[in-house]
Design an enzyme around this catalytic site. Structure first.
Site, PDB file in Angstrom:
ATOM      1  N   PRO A 181       0.832  -1.205   0.000  1.00 40.26           N
ATOM      2  CA  PRO A 181       0.000   0.000   0.000  1.00 40.26           C
ATOM      3  C   PRO A 181       0.876   1.269   0.000  1.00 40.26           C
ATOM      4  O   PRO A 181       1.888   1.327   0.706  1.00 40.26           O
ATOM      5  CB  PRO A 181      -0.787  -0.099   1.309  1.00 40.26           C
ATOM      6  CG  PRO A 181      -0.752  -1.532   1.680  1.00 40.26           C
ATOM      7  CD  PRO A 181       0.513  -2.101   1.118  1.00 40.26           C
TER       8      PRO A 181
ATOM      9  N   ALA B 283       1.382   4.615   3.212  1.00 44.03           N
ATOM     10  CA  ALA B 283       0.891   4.062   4.470  1.00 44.03           C
ATOM     11  C   ALA B 283       2.029   3.765   5.436  1.00 44.03           C
ATOM     12  O   ALA B 283       1.849   3.120   6.456  1.00 44.03           O
ATOM     13  CB  ALA B 283       0.077   2.801   4.201  1.00 44.03           C
TER      14      ALA B 283
ATOM     15  N   LEU C 260       4.727   1.900   4.747  1.00 43.89           N
ATOM     16  CA  LEU C 260       5.236   0.524   4.600  1.00 43.89           C
ATOM     17  C   LEU C 260       6.436   0.448   3.657  1.00 43.89           C
ATOM     18  O   LEU C 260       6.814  -0.629   3.202  1.00 43.89           O
ATOM     19  CB  LEU C 260       4.121  -0.410   4.116  1.00 43.89           C
ATOM     20  CG  LEU C 260       2.904  -0.507   5.050  1.00 43.89           C
ATOM     21  CD1 LEU C 260       1.848  -1.428   4.451  1.00 43.89           C
ATOM     22  CD2 LEU C 260       3.308  -1.012   6.424  1.00 43.89           C
ATOM     23  N   GLY C 261       7.003   1.589   3.344  1.00 40.69           N
ATOM     24  CA  GLY C 261       8.232   1.609   2.549  1.00 40.69           C
ATOM     25  C   GLY C 261       8.035   1.253   1.093  1.00 40.69           C
ATOM     26  O   GLY C 261       8.935   0.683   0.458  1.00 40.69           O
ATOM     27  N   SER C 262       6.870   1.588   0.526  1.00 40.65           N
ATOM     28  CA  SER C 262       6.621   1.187  -0.868  1.00 40.65           C
ATOM     29  C   SER C 262       7.571   1.895  -1.832  1.00 40.65           C
ATOM     30  O   SER C 262       8.065   1.284  -2.782  1.00 40.65           O
ATOM     31  CB  SER C 262       5.161   1.412  -1.256  1.00 40.65           C
ATOM     32  OG  SER C 262       4.945   2.726  -1.630  1.00 40.65           O
ATOM     33  N   SER C 263       7.862   3.179  -1.601  1.00 37.69           N
ATOM     34  CA  SER C 263       8.752   3.872  -2.542  1.00 37.69           C
ATOM     35  C   SER C 263      10.156   3.283  -2.494  1.00 37.69           C
ATOM     36  O   SER C 263      10.777   3.030  -3.530  1.00 37.69           O
ATOM     37  CB  SER C 263       8.783   5.385  -2.272  1.00 37.69           C
ATOM     38  OG  SER C 263       9.336   5.644  -1.008  1.00 37.69           O
ATOM     39  N   ALA C 264      10.646   2.976  -1.288  1.00 33.78           N
ATOM     40  CA  ALA C 264      12.000   2.406  -1.183  1.00 33.78           C
ATOM     41  C   ALA C 264      12.056   1.049  -1.867  1.00 33.78           C
ATOM     42  O   ALA C 264      13.025   0.736  -2.572  1.00 33.78           O
ATOM     43  CB  ALA C 264      12.404   2.284   0.276  1.00 33.78           C
TER      44      ALA C 264
ATOM     45  N   ASP D 164      14.157   2.647   5.358  1.00 35.45           N
ATOM     46  CA  ASP D 164      13.345   1.927   4.374  1.00 35.45           C
ATOM     47  C   ASP D 164      14.193   1.218   3.324  1.00 35.45           C
ATOM     48  O   ASP D 164      14.005   0.026   3.065  1.00 35.45           O
ATOM     49  CB  ASP D 164      12.363   2.888   3.676  1.00 35.45           C
ATOM     50  CG  ASP D 164      11.280   3.372   4.622  1.00 35.45           C
ATOM     51  OD1 ASP D 164      11.456   3.220   5.847  1.00 35.45           O
ATOM     52  OD2 ASP D 164      10.267   3.900   4.133  1.00 35.45           O
TER      53      ASP D 164
HETATM   54  O1  PMV Z   1       5.483   6.160   8.385  1.00 35.36           O
HETATM   55  P1  PMV Z   1       6.893   6.224   7.916  1.00 35.36           P
HETATM   56  O2  PMV Z   1       7.403   4.938   7.382  1.00 35.36           O
HETATM   57  O3  PMV Z   1       7.149   7.407   7.049  1.00 35.36           O
HETATM   58  O4  PMV Z   1       7.792   6.353   9.226  1.00 35.36           O
HETATM   59  C1  PMV Z   1       8.125   7.536   9.814  1.00 35.36           C
HETATM   60  C2  PMV Z   1       9.013   7.243  10.970  1.00 35.36           C
HETATM   61  C3  PMV Z   1       9.319   8.467  11.817  1.00 35.36           C
HETATM   62  O5  PMV Z   1      10.082   8.000  12.914  1.00 35.36           O
HETATM   63  C4  PMV Z   1       8.041   9.078  12.340  1.00 35.36           C
HETATM   64  C5  PMV Z   1      10.086   9.516  11.030  1.00 35.36           C
HETATM   65  C6  PMV Z   1      11.515   9.140  10.678  1.00 35.36           C
HETATM   66  O6  PMV Z   1      12.069   9.796   9.763  1.00 35.36           O
HETATM   67  O7  PMV Z   1      12.103   8.225  11.275  1.00 35.36           O
END
Ligand code: PMV
Length: 324
Positions: free
Chosen positions: A100, A103, A105-109, A151
């Site tokens: 997804p 959300a 979950l690291g989809s772009s990475a 990510d």
């Molecule tokens: O929801 P995500 O995967 O973008 O995670 C953000 C994680 C944070 O700790 C809130 C920000 C960061 O850069 O680590």
């Protein structure tokens, strides 16, 4: 020759937000994947297509790419600029993903890791994981500005990662097959930068209280490492519940997240917490197999917008295959 590369998404188990102020965090790769195939075409063109979004960009024409494909153009520019390959020609790259988007979950990475690996392989460039991760990170900068690098690292290397102040360390873990991890997408999109700012503003208003919460979050991470290594999932679940309490106290939970967590725990889940930036995005639920149907069913009734993905942490990062 055709090349196919695949790379996993990620979840943050513990330490999101606290990591911004130098505390440790734990993340793992999960079995939701991005896929990229690269095939030759009968012309000099270099076409990049996002299958899910139906967007196409012709790199060889050097025009402005659609926003979604800008990081991929940047990755090719970087690869060529750094001398890994000459100017590419005659390829068609297809990108697709079951992760997804937006959300946390690291989809772009994952798409960037898979793209980088496929591109280097297609051009016969010898590669190692650190090179793939480094190049994918260049694309991540286009998407996220100044990302932490969690990510692309998790997507490249797989497994569980302990992250602290820019240093990433792989950690041992035992995965128990009598448990399932649910990623529950709230269906509410969020903005990481906005959530981070909200937390930092609270930190600046009441630093004496917030530092204590940050210390507790750090303690949770080191305790979680112990339970992950032992495979003690009931204790791990309890830590997830405490971690969520801390995330709520720093201001990043919302009603739908709370409803999902409350419902999951009421139906017997061992632990539940928001993952990533919060204010929407996803919730993690750790549940014993025998309670899975009951828990999933109740969660899905919280809102029609909710999507539930049963996932497993996976030890392996990206993979590449060549078809002659
Ligand atoms: O929801 P995500 O995967 O973008 O995670 C953000 C994680 C944070 O700790 C809130 C920000 C960061 O850069 O680590």
């Amino acid at each position: 020759m055709k090349v196919h590369a695949r790379a996993p998404g990620k979840v943050i188990w513990f330490g999101e937000h606290f990591v911004v102020k130098g505390k440790p965090a734990i993340a793992s790769a999960i079995d939701l994947y991005a896929d990229v195939t690269i095939e030759p075409i009968d012309s000099d063109r270099v076409i990049i297509e996002s299958r899910d979004k139906g967007v196409i960009y012709d790199y060889s024409r050097r025009g402005k790419p659609p926003r979604l494909l800008k990081p991929f153009k940047h990755v090719i520019d970087y690869i060529v600029g750094e001398g890994y390959t000459g100017r590419p020609r005659g390829i068609y790259a297809r990108i697709s993903s079951s992760i997804p988007v937006g959300a946390g979950l690291g989809s772009s990475a994952a798409t960037l890791v898979a793209f980088t690996a496929a591109f280097l392989k297609y051009h016969g460039v010898p590669m190692d994981s650190n090179t793939v991760s480094k190049i994918a990170y260049e694309g991540e900068k286009i998407v996220h500005g100044k990302p932490s690098g969690i990510d692309n690292t998790v997507s490249t290397h797989g497994g569980f990662i302990l992250y602290k102040q820019g240093v990433l360390q792989k950690i041992d873990y035992v995965w128990r097959d009598d448990y399932v991890l649910l990623v529950v997408d709230t269906g509410i999109s969020r903005n990481t930068g906005h959530a981070v700012k909200r937390v930092l503003d609270r930190y600046n208003r009441v630093p004496n209280v917030m530092t204590k919460i940050y210390d507790a979050a750090e303690e949770i991470v080191y305790t979680a490492l112990k339970y992950l290594r032992k495979g003690d999932f009931e204790q791990l679940g309890e830590l997830m519940n405490i971690a969520h309490g801390l995330l709520a106290s720093i201001g990043v939970s919302i009603k739908r997240i709370e409803s999902i967590i409350h419902t999951a725990l009421k139906q017997g889940a061992s632990g539940a917490k928001l993952t990533g930036a919060g204010l929407g995005g996803c919730v993690l639920v750790l549940v014993r197999n025998d309670l899975l149907d009951r828990v999933s069913h109740s969660i899905s009734r919280v809102s029609k917008k909710i999507r539930i993905f049963p996932v497993k942490p996976i030890g392996k990062g990206y993979s590449v295959r060549v078809y002659e």
